[in-house]
Design a protein around this motif. Structure first.
Motif, PDB file in Angstrom:
ATOM      1  N   GLY A 197       0.323  -2.429   3.127  1.00  0.00           N
ATOM      2  CA  GLY A 197      -1.004  -2.743   2.629  1.00  0.00           C
ATOM      3  C   GLY A 197      -2.089  -2.306   3.590  1.00  0.00           C
ATOM      4  O   GLY A 197      -2.686  -1.238   3.459  1.00  0.00           O
ATOM      5  N   ASN A 198      -2.339  -3.123   4.602  1.00  0.00           N
ATOM      6  CA  ASN A 198      -3.504  -2.911   5.467  1.00  0.00           C
ATOM      7  C   ASN A 198      -3.497  -1.571   6.203  1.00  0.00           C
ATOM      8  O   ASN A 198      -4.453  -0.803   6.143  1.00  0.00           O
ATOM      9  N   LEU A 199      -2.412  -1.303   6.933  1.00  0.00           N
ATOM     10  CA  LEU A 199      -2.396  -0.086   7.754  1.00  0.00           C
ATOM     11  C   LEU A 199      -2.368   1.195   6.926  1.00  0.00           C
ATOM     12  O   LEU A 199      -2.936   2.213   7.336  1.00  0.00           O
ATOM     13  N   ALA A 200      -1.714   1.160   5.766  1.00  0.00           N
ATOM     14  CA  ALA A 200      -1.729   2.355   4.908  1.00  0.00           C
ATOM     15  C   ALA A 200      -3.149   2.641   4.439  1.00  0.00           C
ATOM     16  O   ALA A 200      -3.546   3.805   4.296  1.00  0.00           O
ATOM     17  N   CYS A 201      -3.932   1.581   4.200  1.00  0.00           N
ATOM     18  CA  CYS A 201      -5.328   1.764   3.799  1.00  0.00           C
ATOM     19  C   CYS A 201      -6.167   2.299   4.959  1.00  0.00           C
ATOM     20  O   CYS A 201      -6.870   3.311   4.815  1.00  0.00           O
ATOM     21  N   THR A 202      -6.117   1.610   6.106  1.00  0.00           N
ATOM     22  CA  THR A 202      -7.023   1.986   7.193  1.00  0.00           C
ATOM     23  C   THR A 202      -6.696   3.344   7.799  1.00  0.00           C
ATOM     24  O   THR A 202      -7.581   3.980   8.386  1.00  0.00           O
ATOM     25  N   SER A 203      -5.472   3.822   7.636  1.00  0.00           N
ATOM     26  CA  SER A 203      -5.147   5.155   8.147  1.00  0.00           C
ATOM     27  C   SER A 203      -5.644   6.254   7.214  1.00  0.00           C
ATOM     28  O   SER A 203      -5.588   7.437   7.566  1.00  0.00           O
ATOM     29  N   HIS A 204      -6.172   5.855   6.022  1.00  0.00           N
ATOM     30  CA  HIS A 204      -6.649   6.854   5.051  1.00  0.00           C
ATOM     31  C   HIS A 204      -8.067   6.584   4.555  1.00  0.00           C
ATOM     32  O   HIS A 204      -8.579   7.336   3.714  1.00  0.00           O
TER      33      HIS A 204
END
Length: 546
Positions: free
Chosen positions: A240-247
Protein backbone atom coordinates in the motif's frame (compact mmCIF):
# COMPACT_ATOMS: atom_id res chain seq x y z
CA UNK A 1 14.83 -34.71 -19.15
CA UNK A 2 11.85 -32.52 -18.15
CA UNK A 3 12.38 -28.86 -17.31
CA UNK A 4 12.91 -28.14 -13.62
CA UNK A 5 10.82 -25.82 -11.43
CA UNK A 6 13.26 -22.91 -11.23
CA UNK A 7 12.90 -19.34 -12.50
CA UNK A 8 14.61 -16.02 -11.95
CA UNK A 9 13.12 -12.60 -12.58
CA UNK A 10 15.49 -11.05 -15.08
CA UNK A 11 14.88 -7.29 -15.34
CA UNK A 12 16.35 -4.30 -17.12
CA UNK A 13 14.94 -2.05 -14.37
CA UNK A 14 17.58 -1.77 -11.64
CA UNK A 15 16.99 -2.12 -7.92
CA UNK A 16 16.53 1.12 -5.98
CA UNK A 17 19.69 1.79 -3.98
CA UNK A 18 18.63 4.35 -1.38
CA UNK A 19 16.96 4.55 2.04
CA UNK A 20 13.20 5.02 2.25
CA UNK A 21 13.07 8.71 3.20
CA UNK A 22 15.50 9.67 0.43
CA UNK A 23 13.01 8.06 -1.93
CA UNK A 24 10.06 9.95 -0.44
CA UNK A 25 11.96 13.24 -0.80
CA UNK A 26 12.61 12.54 -4.48
CA UNK A 27 8.92 11.79 -5.05
CA UNK A 28 7.90 15.02 -3.27
CA UNK A 29 10.33 16.99 -5.43
CA UNK A 30 8.48 15.74 -8.52
CA UNK A 31 4.89 15.72 -7.29
CA UNK A 32 4.85 18.10 -4.32
CA UNK A 33 1.38 19.54 -4.96
CA UNK A 34 -0.38 16.23 -5.58
CA UNK A 35 -2.34 14.31 -2.94
CA UNK A 36 -0.11 11.95 -0.97
CA UNK A 37 -2.34 10.80 1.91
CA UNK A 38 -6.13 11.07 2.20
CA UNK A 39 -7.94 9.78 5.32
CA UNK A 40 -11.62 10.80 5.12
CA UNK A 41 -12.64 9.49 8.59
CA UNK A 42 -10.06 11.82 10.17
CA UNK A 43 -10.82 14.66 7.73
CA UNK A 44 -7.14 14.55 6.82
CA UNK A 45 -5.56 15.34 3.47
CA UNK A 46 -1.88 16.05 2.72
CA UNK A 47 0.07 16.73 -0.43
CA UNK A 48 3.51 15.19 -0.89
CA UNK A 49 5.20 18.43 0.23
CA UNK A 50 3.01 18.56 3.34
CA UNK A 51 3.60 14.88 4.12
CA UNK A 52 7.38 15.31 3.99
CA UNK A 53 7.14 18.33 6.32
CA UNK A 54 5.01 16.37 8.81
CA UNK A 55 7.34 13.36 8.70
CA UNK A 56 10.33 15.64 9.27
CA UNK A 57 8.59 17.20 12.28
CA UNK A 58 7.73 13.81 13.78
CA UNK A 59 11.28 12.55 13.15
CA UNK A 60 12.82 15.61 14.79
CA UNK A 61 10.39 15.22 17.69
CA UNK A 62 11.51 11.63 18.21
CA UNK A 63 15.16 12.69 18.02
CA UNK A 64 14.50 15.40 20.60
CA UNK A 65 13.11 12.71 22.89
CA UNK A 66 16.27 10.68 22.57
CA UNK A 67 15.47 8.15 19.83
CA UNK A 68 18.71 7.09 18.16
CA UNK A 69 19.54 5.17 15.02
CA UNK A 70 18.74 1.48 15.53
CA UNK A 71 16.41 2.12 18.49
CA UNK A 72 13.11 0.27 18.31
CA UNK A 73 9.97 2.41 18.12
CA UNK A 74 6.74 0.46 18.45
CA UNK A 75 3.44 1.47 16.90
CA UNK A 76 0.19 -0.01 18.20
CA UNK A 77 -2.70 1.51 16.34
CA UNK A 78 -5.32 0.80 13.69
CA UNK A 79 -5.09 2.58 10.32
CA UNK A 80 -4.73 6.33 10.92
CA UNK A 81 -2.79 9.08 9.18
CA UNK A 82 -0.36 9.26 12.13
CA UNK A 83 0.63 5.63 11.46
CA UNK A 84 1.86 6.62 8.00
CA UNK A 85 3.72 9.66 9.33
CA UNK A 86 5.45 7.50 11.95
CA UNK A 87 6.37 4.93 9.27
CA UNK A 88 8.33 7.51 7.28
CA UNK A 89 9.58 9.51 10.28
CA UNK A 90 11.26 6.47 11.80
CA UNK A 91 12.77 5.65 8.39
CA UNK A 92 14.15 9.21 8.22
CA UNK A 93 15.97 8.89 11.56
CA UNK A 94 17.03 5.25 11.20
CA UNK A 95 14.87 3.95 14.04
CA UNK A 96 13.46 0.44 13.63
CA UNK A 97 9.67 0.51 13.48
CA UNK A 98 8.08 -2.38 15.39
CA UNK A 99 4.61 -3.12 14.03
CA UNK A 100 2.28 -4.27 16.79
CA UNK A 101 -0.93 -6.01 15.76
CA UNK A 102 -4.02 -3.97 16.74
CA UNK A 103 -5.64 -7.23 17.87
CA UNK A 104 -2.90 -7.98 20.41
CA UNK A 105 -3.85 -8.24 24.05
CA UNK A 106 -1.69 -7.93 27.16
CA UNK A 107 0.43 -11.09 26.93
CA UNK A 108 1.10 -10.58 23.21
CA UNK A 109 1.90 -6.89 23.71
CA UNK A 110 4.29 -7.69 26.54
CA UNK A 111 6.00 -10.35 24.44
CA UNK A 112 6.47 -8.08 21.40
CA UNK A 113 7.78 -5.15 23.44
CA UNK A 114 10.29 -7.29 25.32
CA UNK A 115 11.35 -9.51 22.43
CA UNK A 116 12.11 -6.48 20.23
CA UNK A 117 13.53 -4.33 23.03
CA UNK A 118 11.15 -1.49 22.17
CA UNK A 119 12.14 1.71 23.98
CA UNK A 120 9.50 4.11 22.66
CA UNK A 121 5.87 3.11 22.03
CA UNK A 122 3.33 5.13 20.05
CA UNK A 123 -0.22 3.92 20.60
CA UNK A 124 -3.84 4.81 19.98
CA UNK A 125 -5.96 5.13 23.11
CA UNK A 126 -7.83 2.02 21.98
CA UNK A 127 -9.47 0.15 19.15
CA UNK A 128 -12.98 -1.27 19.08
CA UNK A 129 -13.58 -2.67 22.59
CA UNK A 130 -9.89 -2.72 23.53
CA UNK A 131 -8.49 -0.09 25.92
CA UNK A 132 -4.84 0.16 24.87
CA UNK A 133 -3.90 2.54 27.67
CA UNK A 134 -5.22 0.18 30.33
CA UNK A 135 -3.48 -2.80 28.74
CA UNK A 136 -0.17 -0.94 28.54
CA UNK A 137 -0.49 0.11 32.18
CA UNK A 138 -0.92 -3.56 33.10
CA UNK A 139 2.30 -4.73 31.41
CA UNK A 140 4.55 -1.66 31.49
CA UNK A 141 6.22 -2.66 34.74
CA UNK A 142 7.33 -5.92 33.14
CA UNK A 143 8.88 -4.21 30.09
CA UNK A 144 12.28 -2.91 31.29
CA UNK A 145 13.37 -1.52 27.90
CA UNK A 146 10.26 0.65 27.48
CA UNK A 147 11.22 4.20 28.44
CA UNK A 148 8.36 6.24 26.98
CA UNK A 149 4.85 5.77 25.61
CA UNK A 150 2.93 8.36 23.59
CA UNK A 151 -0.84 8.15 23.13
CA UNK A 152 -1.82 9.63 19.76
CA UNK A 153 -5.04 11.26 20.96
CA UNK A 154 -3.27 12.88 23.94
CA UNK A 155 0.26 13.75 22.88
CA UNK A 156 0.73 13.73 19.09
CA UNK A 157 0.76 17.52 18.81
CA UNK A 158 3.30 17.71 21.66
CA UNK A 159 5.63 15.40 19.72
CA UNK A 160 5.42 17.67 16.68
CA UNK A 161 6.10 20.74 18.85
CA UNK A 162 9.22 19.01 20.18
CA UNK A 163 10.63 19.22 16.64
CA UNK A 164 11.77 22.71 17.62
CA UNK A 165 14.32 21.10 19.97
CA UNK A 166 16.05 19.28 17.08
CA UNK A 167 17.12 21.14 13.97
CA UNK A 168 16.51 20.23 10.35
CA UNK A 169 20.28 20.07 9.95
CA UNK A 170 20.49 17.39 12.65
CA UNK A 171 17.78 15.42 10.86
CA UNK A 172 19.65 15.67 7.55
CA UNK A 173 22.85 14.56 9.27
CA UNK A 174 21.06 11.51 10.66
CA UNK A 175 19.60 10.74 7.22
CA UNK A 176 23.03 10.90 5.61
CA UNK A 177 24.32 8.29 8.09
CA UNK A 178 21.81 5.68 6.94
CA UNK A 179 22.55 2.77 4.62
CA UNK A 180 19.88 1.00 2.60
CA UNK A 181 20.83 -2.36 4.11
CA UNK A 182 20.12 -1.10 7.64
CA UNK A 183 17.22 -2.82 9.43
CA UNK A 184 14.19 -0.51 9.50
CA UNK A 185 11.19 -2.67 10.39
CA UNK A 186 10.26 -5.62 12.61
CA UNK A 187 7.02 -7.43 11.78
CA UNK A 188 5.75 -10.28 13.92
CA UNK A 189 4.51 -13.29 11.99
CA UNK A 190 1.15 -14.78 12.83
CA UNK A 191 2.52 -17.44 15.14
CA UNK A 192 0.11 -20.29 14.42
CA UNK A 193 2.34 -22.39 16.67
CA UNK A 194 4.52 -21.08 19.45
CA UNK A 195 5.46 -17.42 19.92
CA UNK A 196 5.41 -14.97 16.98
CA UNK A 197 8.77 -14.33 15.34
CA UNK A 198 9.97 -10.85 14.40
CA UNK A 199 10.88 -10.71 10.71
CA UNK A 200 13.59 -8.04 10.42
CA UNK A 201 13.37 -6.05 7.18
CA UNK A 202 15.66 -3.41 5.67
CA UNK A 203 15.07 -0.24 3.64
CA UNK A 204 16.29 -2.23 0.62
CA UNK A 205 13.90 -5.11 1.29
CA UNK A 206 10.64 -3.22 1.51
CA UNK A 207 11.34 -0.19 -0.70
CA UNK A 208 12.31 -2.35 -3.66
CA UNK A 209 9.45 -4.77 -3.14
CA UNK A 210 7.03 -1.84 -3.07
CA UNK A 211 8.65 -0.23 -6.11
CA UNK A 212 8.28 -3.33 -8.26
CA UNK A 213 4.71 -3.85 -7.06
CA UNK A 214 3.97 -0.32 -8.26
CA UNK A 215 5.75 -1.03 -11.55
CA UNK A 216 3.68 -4.19 -12.06
CA UNK A 217 0.47 -2.23 -11.43
CA UNK A 218 1.67 0.60 -13.72
CA UNK A 219 1.29 3.20 -10.97
CA UNK A 220 1.88 6.88 -11.64
CA UNK A 221 1.03 10.18 -9.96
CA UNK A 222 -2.48 9.83 -11.42
CA UNK A 223 -3.32 6.76 -9.35
CA UNK A 224 -5.34 6.82 -6.14
CA UNK A 225 -5.05 3.60 -4.13
CA UNK A 226 -7.76 2.56 -1.68
CA UNK A 227 -6.01 0.72 1.20
CA UNK A 228 -8.45 -1.05 3.56
CA UNK A 229 -5.86 -3.62 4.67
CA UNK A 230 -3.99 -3.05 7.98
CA UNK A 231 -0.80 -1.00 8.06
CA UNK A 232 0.79 -3.20 10.70
CA UNK A 233 1.16 -5.88 8.02
CA UNK A 234 3.21 -5.70 4.81
CA UNK A 235 0.03 -5.59 2.73
CA UNK A 236 -0.79 -2.15 4.11
CA UNK A 237 2.57 -0.50 4.67
CA UNK A 238 4.53 -1.99 1.74
CA UNK A 239 2.11 -2.97 -1.04
CA UNK A 240 0.00 0.00 0.00
CA UNK A 241 1.97 2.95 1.33
CA UNK A 242 5.44 2.39 -0.11
CA UNK A 243 4.17 1.34 -3.55
CA UNK A 244 2.29 4.65 -3.67
CA UNK A 245 5.06 6.93 -2.40
CA UNK A 246 7.66 5.39 -4.72
CA UNK A 247 5.45 6.40 -7.69
CA UNK A 248 3.71 9.58 -6.57
CA UNK A 249 0.30 7.92 -6.20
CA UNK A 250 -2.18 8.87 -3.47
CA UNK A 251 -2.74 6.67 -0.41
CA UNK A 252 -6.48 6.68 0.36
CA UNK A 253 -7.49 5.19 3.73
CA UNK A 254 -11.20 4.31 4.11
CA UNK A 255 -11.14 3.67 7.86
CA UNK A 256 -9.38 2.36 10.93
CA UNK A 257 -10.39 -1.19 10.04
CA UNK A 258 -12.14 -2.94 7.19
CA UNK A 259 -15.76 -2.04 6.58
CA UNK A 260 -17.21 -2.95 3.16
CA UNK A 261 -19.57 0.02 3.03
CA UNK A 262 -16.80 2.49 3.90
CA UNK A 263 -14.59 0.95 1.19
CA UNK A 264 -17.27 1.30 -1.48
CA UNK A 265 -18.12 4.87 -0.42
CA UNK A 266 -14.43 5.85 -0.44
CA UNK A 267 -13.74 4.33 -3.87
CA UNK A 268 -16.65 6.29 -5.32
CA UNK A 269 -16.04 9.61 -3.57
CA UNK A 270 -12.27 9.71 -4.03
CA UNK A 271 -12.38 8.21 -7.54
CA UNK A 272 -9.88 5.53 -6.59
CA UNK A 273 -8.09 3.75 -9.42
CA UNK A 274 -6.80 0.79 -7.40
CA UNK A 275 -8.27 -1.36 -4.62
CA UNK A 276 -6.62 -3.86 -2.29
CA UNK A 277 -7.99 -6.65 -0.17
CA UNK A 278 -7.89 -10.26 0.89
CA UNK A 279 -10.50 -12.49 -0.78
CA UNK A 280 -12.92 -12.22 2.15
CA UNK A 281 -12.89 -8.42 1.78
CA UNK A 282 -13.84 -8.57 -1.89
CA UNK A 283 -16.52 -11.15 -1.06
CA UNK A 284 -17.82 -8.76 1.63
CA UNK A 285 -18.17 -5.99 -0.95
CA UNK A 286 -19.63 -8.15 -3.71
CA UNK A 287 -22.20 -9.69 -1.34
CA UNK A 288 -23.13 -6.37 0.31
CA UNK A 289 -26.83 -5.52 -0.16
CA UNK A 290 -25.92 -1.98 -1.31
CA UNK A 291 -23.18 -3.07 -3.75
CA UNK A 292 -25.15 -2.03 -6.86
CA UNK A 293 -25.58 1.53 -5.57
CA UNK A 294 -21.91 2.41 -6.05
CA UNK A 295 -19.91 3.57 -9.05
CA UNK A 296 -16.71 1.55 -9.45
CA UNK A 297 -15.85 2.75 -12.95
CA UNK A 298 -12.82 4.75 -11.73
CA UNK A 299 -11.13 1.49 -10.71
CA UNK A 300 -8.48 0.00 -12.98
CA UNK A 301 -6.24 -2.30 -10.99
CA UNK A 302 -5.46 -3.66 -7.54
CA UNK A 303 -4.20 -6.61 -5.56
CA UNK A 304 -5.98 -9.59 -4.06
CA UNK A 305 -3.69 -11.51 -1.72
CA UNK A 306 -3.25 -12.90 1.78
CA UNK A 307 -4.96 -16.24 1.20
CA UNK A 308 -5.93 -18.34 -1.82
CA UNK A 309 -8.14 -16.35 -4.18
CA UNK A 310 -11.29 -18.18 -5.36
CA UNK A 311 -11.58 -18.23 -9.14
CA UNK A 312 -15.24 -17.22 -9.16
CA UNK A 313 -14.58 -14.27 -6.87
CA UNK A 314 -11.72 -13.09 -9.09
CA UNK A 315 -13.94 -13.24 -12.16
CA UNK A 316 -16.62 -11.12 -10.47
CA UNK A 317 -14.04 -8.57 -9.29
CA UNK A 318 -12.79 -8.15 -12.85
CA UNK A 319 -16.28 -7.76 -14.30
CA UNK A 320 -18.99 -6.45 -11.96
CA UNK A 321 -16.47 -4.42 -9.90
CA UNK A 322 -14.90 -3.04 -13.09
CA UNK A 323 -11.30 -3.92 -12.16
CA UNK A 324 -10.01 -5.42 -15.43
CA UNK A 325 -6.36 -5.24 -14.34
CA UNK A 326 -6.82 -6.86 -10.91
CA UNK A 327 -3.77 -8.91 -9.97
CA UNK A 328 -3.02 -11.65 -7.49
CA UNK A 329 0.17 -11.42 -5.46
CA UNK A 330 1.86 -14.08 -3.37
CA UNK A 331 4.47 -13.79 -0.67
CA UNK A 332 5.14 -13.76 3.04
CA UNK A 333 6.28 -11.25 5.65
CA UNK A 334 9.76 -12.77 5.60
CA UNK A 335 10.12 -11.86 1.90
CA UNK A 336 9.06 -8.23 2.24
CA UNK A 337 6.48 -9.67 1.18
CA UNK A 338 5.83 -10.31 -2.55
CA UNK A 339 7.78 -12.82 -4.64
CA UNK A 340 5.26 -13.56 -7.42
CA UNK A 341 2.50 -11.49 -9.00
CA UNK A 342 0.25 -11.56 -12.04
CA UNK A 343 0.78 -8.91 -14.68
CA UNK A 344 -2.14 -6.58 -15.43
CA UNK A 345 -2.26 -7.91 -18.99
CA UNK A 346 -1.86 -11.61 -18.21
CA UNK A 347 -4.49 -13.81 -19.85
CA UNK A 348 -7.66 -13.99 -17.76
CA UNK A 349 -7.20 -17.72 -17.25
CA UNK A 350 -3.75 -17.18 -15.74
CA UNK A 351 -4.95 -14.33 -13.53
CA UNK A 352 -7.76 -16.39 -12.03
CA UNK A 353 -5.91 -19.67 -11.61
CA UNK A 354 -2.32 -18.76 -10.60
CA UNK A 355 -0.39 -16.34 -8.37
CA UNK A 356 1.52 -15.09 -11.39
CA UNK A 357 5.19 -15.26 -12.23
CA UNK A 358 8.37 -14.44 -10.39
CA UNK A 359 8.94 -10.78 -9.45
CA UNK A 360 11.91 -8.85 -10.88
CA UNK A 361 15.28 -9.69 -9.29
CA UNK A 362 13.79 -12.68 -7.42
CA UNK A 363 14.55 -16.40 -7.77
CA UNK A 364 11.99 -19.16 -7.19
CA UNK A 365 12.45 -22.90 -7.01
CA UNK A 366 10.12 -25.73 -6.01
CA UNK A 367 11.69 -28.60 -4.14
CA UNK A 368 10.80 -31.99 -2.77
CA UNK A 369 10.25 -31.27 0.97
CA UNK A 370 11.86 -34.59 1.88
CA UNK A 371 15.03 -34.36 -0.23
CA UNK A 372 15.43 -30.68 -1.11
CA UNK A 373 15.82 -31.58 -4.79
CA UNK A 374 14.26 -29.28 -7.39
CA UNK A 375 11.20 -31.02 -8.85
CA UNK A 376 10.08 -31.12 -12.51
CA UNK A 377 7.58 -28.53 -13.76
CA UNK A 378 4.02 -29.44 -12.79
CA UNK A 379 5.09 -31.44 -9.72
CA UNK A 380 3.99 -30.15 -6.29
CA UNK A 381 6.71 -29.25 -3.83
CA UNK A 382 7.79 -26.60 -1.35
CA UNK A 383 8.21 -23.10 -2.78
CA UNK A 384 11.54 -21.46 -1.92
CA UNK A 385 12.54 -17.90 -2.81
CA UNK A 386 15.81 -15.98 -2.83
CA UNK A 387 16.95 -12.44 -3.56
CA UNK A 388 17.03 -8.85 -2.28
CA UNK A 389 13.63 -9.32 -0.57
CA UNK A 390 14.62 -12.07 1.89
CA UNK A 391 14.64 -10.69 5.45
CA UNK A 392 17.82 -10.27 7.44
CA UNK A 393 16.43 -12.86 9.84
CA UNK A 394 14.16 -13.17 12.85
CA UNK A 395 15.01 -10.55 15.47
CA UNK A 396 17.22 -12.10 18.17
CA UNK A 397 16.28 -15.63 17.10
CA UNK A 398 19.14 -17.27 15.23
CA UNK A 399 17.75 -20.78 15.57
CA UNK A 400 14.44 -19.91 13.90
CA UNK A 401 16.34 -17.95 11.22
CA UNK A 402 18.48 -20.98 10.36
CA UNK A 403 15.36 -23.16 10.11
CA UNK A 404 13.76 -20.73 7.65
CA UNK A 405 16.75 -19.57 5.56
CA UNK A 406 19.22 -22.18 4.40
CA UNK A 407 22.96 -21.79 3.85
CA UNK A 408 22.41 -20.64 0.25
CA UNK A 409 19.99 -17.88 1.44
CA UNK A 410 16.86 -19.65 0.17
CA UNK A 411 13.76 -18.79 2.19
CA UNK A 412 11.71 -21.94 2.78
CA UNK A 413 8.07 -20.83 2.71
CA UNK A 414 6.27 -23.95 3.91
CA UNK A 415 3.86 -23.52 0.98
CA UNK A 416 3.17 -26.25 -1.54
CA UNK A 417 3.19 -25.04 -5.13
CA UNK A 418 3.46 -26.08 -8.74
CA UNK A 419 5.15 -24.26 -11.63
CA UNK A 420 3.82 -24.62 -15.17
CA UNK A 421 5.77 -24.56 -18.43
CA UNK A 422 5.36 -20.77 -18.71
CA UNK A 423 6.66 -20.15 -15.18
CA UNK A 424 3.30 -19.38 -13.58
CA UNK A 425 3.02 -20.49 -9.95
CA UNK A 426 0.01 -22.08 -8.32
CA UNK A 427 -0.21 -22.46 -4.54
CA UNK A 428 -1.82 -25.81 -3.78
CA UNK A 429 -1.68 -25.52 0.02
CA UNK A 430 0.49 -25.44 3.09
CA UNK A 431 2.71 -28.42 3.80
CA UNK A 432 1.02 -28.66 7.19
CA UNK A 433 -2.48 -28.27 5.66
CA UNK A 434 -2.11 -31.04 3.09
CA UNK A 435 -4.52 -33.87 3.88
CA UNK A 436 -3.23 -37.44 3.69
CA UNK A 437 -6.28 -39.71 3.54
CA UNK A 438 -5.54 -43.40 3.28
CA UNK A 439 -2.24 -42.66 1.56
CA UNK A 440 -3.79 -40.20 -0.93
CA UNK A 441 -2.48 -36.62 -0.90
CA UNK A 442 -5.38 -34.15 -1.01
CA UNK A 443 -4.77 -30.43 -1.54
CA UNK A 444 -7.52 -28.41 0.18
CA UNK A 445 -7.27 -25.62 -2.39
CA UNK A 446 -8.33 -27.99 -5.20
CA UNK A 447 -11.44 -29.11 -3.29
CA UNK A 448 -12.27 -25.50 -2.33
CA UNK A 449 -12.06 -24.32 -5.93
CA UNK A 450 -14.41 -27.10 -6.99
CA UNK A 451 -16.94 -26.31 -4.26
CA UNK A 452 -16.96 -22.60 -5.18
CA UNK A 453 -18.72 -23.72 -8.35
CA UNK A 454 -21.87 -24.59 -6.37
CA UNK A 455 -24.43 -21.79 -6.84
CA UNK A 456 -25.34 -21.57 -3.14
CA UNK A 457 -21.79 -21.44 -1.72
CA UNK A 458 -20.38 -17.96 -1.01
CA UNK A 459 -17.17 -19.12 0.66
CA UNK A 460 -15.66 -22.43 1.73
CA UNK A 461 -12.58 -23.71 3.55
CA UNK A 462 -11.42 -27.35 3.56
CA UNK A 463 -9.41 -28.96 6.35
CA UNK A 464 -8.22 -32.40 7.39
CA UNK A 465 -9.40 -33.91 10.67
CA UNK A 466 -8.33 -37.16 12.35
CA UNK A 467 -9.78 -40.49 11.23
CA UNK A 468 -8.98 -43.84 12.82
CA UNK A 469 -9.69 -45.62 9.54
CA UNK A 470 -7.94 -43.33 7.05
CA UNK A 471 -5.57 -41.30 9.22
CA UNK A 472 -7.30 -38.12 8.08
CA UNK A 473 -10.71 -37.28 6.66
CA UNK A 474 -11.84 -34.28 4.61
CA UNK A 475 -14.07 -31.64 6.19
CA UNK A 476 -15.58 -28.50 4.63
CA UNK A 477 -16.66 -25.36 6.46
CA UNK A 478 -19.25 -23.68 4.24
CA UNK A 479 -20.63 -20.15 4.19
CA UNK A 480 -23.81 -20.06 2.12
CA UNK A 481 -25.02 -17.15 0.03
CA UNK A 482 -27.76 -15.04 1.58
CA UNK A 483 -30.99 -17.04 1.46
CA UNK A 484 -29.11 -20.22 0.55
CA UNK A 485 -30.26 -23.55 1.93
CA UNK A 486 -28.49 -26.81 1.23
CA UNK A 487 -27.42 -29.75 3.39
CA UNK A 488 -24.10 -31.53 3.60
CA UNK A 489 -25.65 -34.66 2.12
CA UNK A 490 -26.92 -32.65 -0.83
CA UNK A 491 -23.50 -31.12 -1.39
CA UNK A 492 -21.85 -34.55 -1.19
CA UNK A 493 -24.31 -35.86 -3.78
CA UNK A 494 -23.54 -32.88 -6.01
CA UNK A 495 -19.81 -33.73 -5.79
CA UNK A 496 -20.22 -37.37 -6.85
CA UNK A 497 -18.96 -38.13 -10.29
CA UNK A 498 -17.29 -34.73 -10.57
CA UNK A 499 -14.28 -35.21 -8.25
CA UNK A 500 -12.62 -38.34 -6.95
CA UNK A 501 -14.64 -39.89 -4.14
CA UNK A 502 -11.76 -39.67 -1.64
CA UNK A 503 -11.72 -35.87 -2.08
CA UNK A 504 -15.43 -35.43 -1.25
CA UNK A 505 -15.77 -34.01 2.27
CA UNK A 506 -17.19 -36.48 4.75
CA UNK A 507 -17.96 -33.77 7.31
CA UNK A 508 -19.72 -30.46 6.63
CA UNK A 509 -20.08 -27.46 8.92
CA UNK A 510 -22.19 -24.43 7.97
CA UNK A 511 -20.88 -21.13 9.33
CA UNK A 512 -21.32 -17.37 9.04
CA UNK A 513 -17.55 -16.80 8.90
CA UNK A 514 -14.12 -18.28 9.57
CA UNK A 515 -11.55 -17.68 12.30
CA UNK A 516 -8.91 -15.40 10.83
CA UNK A 517 -6.08 -13.05 11.63
CA UNK A 518 -6.48 -9.26 11.42
CA UNK A 519 -4.96 -9.44 7.93
CA UNK A 520 -7.67 -11.83 6.75
CA UNK A 521 -5.64 -15.03 6.76
CA UNK A 522 -7.82 -18.02 7.51
CA UNK A 523 -6.65 -19.83 10.66
CA UNK A 524 -7.20 -23.43 9.67
CA UNK A 525 -5.52 -24.67 12.83
CA UNK A 526 -8.35 -23.07 14.81
CA UNK A 527 -10.91 -24.64 12.51
CA UNK A 528 -9.31 -28.02 13.16
CA UNK A 529 -9.36 -27.46 16.92
CA UNK A 530 -13.07 -26.54 16.89
CA UNK A 531 -13.97 -29.44 14.61
CA UNK A 532 -12.01 -31.99 16.64
CA UNK A 533 -13.76 -30.88 19.82
CA UNK A 534 -17.24 -30.76 18.27
CA UNK A 535 -16.88 -34.18 16.68
CA UNK A 536 -15.39 -35.72 19.80
CA UNK A 537 -12.12 -36.66 18.14
CA UNK A 538 -9.75 -35.51 20.91
CA UNK A 539 -8.54 -39.03 21.53
CA UNK A 540 -8.13 -40.00 17.89
CA UNK A 541 -4.65 -40.89 16.77
CA UNK A 542 -2.67 -38.33 14.83
CA UNK A 543 -4.58 -35.22 15.94
CA UNK A 544 -3.03 -32.14 14.37
CA UNK A 545 -3.94 -28.72 15.69
CA UNK A 546 -1.29 -26.68 13.92
Amino acid sequence: MSELSYVQGASNVPLVGEPIFHNLRRTAARFGDRDALVVPPQDYRATYSQLVEQCEAAGRGLMARGVKKGDRVGIWSPNRYEWVVVQYATAAIGAILVNINPAYRTSELEYALNQSGTGFLILAKGFRQADYRAMLAEVKGRCPDLKEALVLEDSWDALLRDAARSSLEELREREESLQFDDPINIQYTSGTTGFPKGATLTHHNILNNAFFIGETLKYSERDRVCIPVPFYHCFGMVLGNLACTSHGAAMVIPGEAYDPLAVMETVQKERCTSLYGVPTMFIGELEHPRFKEFDFTSLRTGIMAGSPCPVEVMKKVQTVMHIPEMTIAYGMTETSPVSTQCATDDPLEKRVSTVGRVHPHVEIKIVDPATGAVVPRGTPGELCSRGYMVMLGYWNNEEATRQAIDAARWMHTGDLATMDEDGYLNIVGRIKDMIIRGGENIYPREVEEFLYGHPQIADVQVIGIPSEKYGEEVMAWVKLREGGSVSGDELATWCKGKIASYKIPRHWKFVDGFPMTVTGKIQKFKMREVSIEELGLEKAAGVRTA
